[in-house]
Motif scaffolding. Structure first.
Motif, PDB file in Angstrom:
ATOM      1  N   ASP A   1       0.846  -1.188   0.000  1.00 21.26           N
ATOM      2  CA  ASP A   1       0.000   0.000   0.000  1.00 21.26           C
ATOM      3  C   ASP A   1       0.886   1.243   0.000  1.00 21.26           C
ATOM      4  O   ASP A   1       1.812   1.369   0.813  1.00 21.26           O
ATOM      5  CB  ASP A   1      -0.905  -0.009   1.234  1.00 21.26           C
TER       6      ASP A   1
ATOM      7  N   ARG B   1       0.350   4.341   0.889  1.00 16.80           N
ATOM      8  CA  ARG B   1       0.326   5.136   2.128  1.00 16.80           C
ATOM      9  C   ARG B   1       1.173   4.487   3.216  1.00 16.80           C
ATOM     10  O   ARG B   1       1.870   5.164   3.960  1.00 16.80           O
ATOM     11  CB  ARG B   1      -1.111   5.335   2.602  1.00 16.80           C
ATOM     12  N   GLU B   2       1.106   3.161   3.303  1.00 16.75           N
ATOM     13  CA  GLU B   2       1.929   2.453   4.291  1.00 16.75           C
ATOM     14  C   GLU B   2       3.412   2.568   3.948  1.00 16.75           C
ATOM     15  O   GLU B   2       4.254   2.698   4.843  1.00 16.75           O
ATOM     16  CB  GLU B   2       1.528   0.975   4.356  1.00 16.75           C
TER      17      GLU B   2
ATOM     18  N   GLU C   1       4.832   5.116   2.348  1.00 14.50           N
ATOM     19  CA  GLU C   1       5.250   6.466   2.729  1.00 14.50           C
ATOM     20  C   GLU C   1       5.403   6.567   4.247  1.00 14.50           C
ATOM     21  O   GLU C   1       6.357   7.178   4.742  1.00 14.50           O
ATOM     22  CB  GLU C   1       4.261   7.523   2.237  1.00 14.50           C
TER      23      GLU C   1
END
Length: 191
Positions: A65, A67-68, A70
């Motif tokens: 993912d 977002r994970e 980042e």
């Protein structure tokens, strides 16, 4: 301390940094180099640091993912004014780099981030990135078998790479006349 280009209202060029260049390669689990956070702050004096993040770092898988991924980067490197951009290394696939798609993908990230420089520790990225119009600093020992194009600068380590960027920034402007003496001086980057 030099002013932050964005805070001064100046357009800031993106300085692209491959995540692997900020990570200790033989650590398990991967950890940031001790000087990574300071290096990113100093790069921020002259441009926008943009960390390029793929699916792996130091040979280990990152979260799928975005977002994970980042969040992992920010937890590892530390807080700061830098961008994190998903970028799959086009040179990892030989077919892409041989038929020009690798150059095209480097050009896309250059355009999207207004990139001027790439800091990397991977010699195989140099040719495609330079063909796409980026100036490249290769961190680490020189490639014993260069693949056609050499980097714009060969840095010993991350500190040397950042020092070169700062030097290039100071000396990149045209000389200006100083007062009535007519002597030339370089413009100052500090406030």
């Amino acid at each position: 301390m030099p002013p932050d280009p964005a805070a001064a209202g100046l357009p800031a060029a993106g300085i692209l940094i491959a995540l692997d260049a900020l990570i200790v390669q033989r650590a398990d689990p991967p950890v940031a180099l001790e000087e990574a956070a300071v290096a990113l702050r100093r790069i921020g004096w002259i441009g926008r640091p943009i960390i390029l993040v793929g699916e792996q770092v130091a040979g280990r898988d990152l979260p799928s993912d975005l977002r994970e991924r980042e969040a992992w980067v920010r937890a590892s490197i530390g807080r700061g004014a830098y961008g994190v951009v998903d970028f799959q290394d086009p040179t990892a696939d030989r077919g892409l780099s041989q038929d020009g798609q690798g150059v095209e993908r480097w050009g896309e990230v250059r355009d999207a981030q207004d990139g001027t420089w790439l800091l990397t520790d991977r010699p195989r990225q140099v040719g495609a990135a330079r063909k796409a119009g980026l100036k490249v600093i290769l961190i680490g020992p020189p490639d014993p078998q260069p693949r056609g194009q050499r980097p714009d600068y060969q840095a010993r380590d991350l500190r040397d790479a950042v020092g070169h960027l700062l030097t290039m920034d100071v000396f990149s402007g045209p000389p200006v006349r100083s007062g009535t003496s007519g002597r030339l001086r370089r413009p100052s980057t500090s406030a």
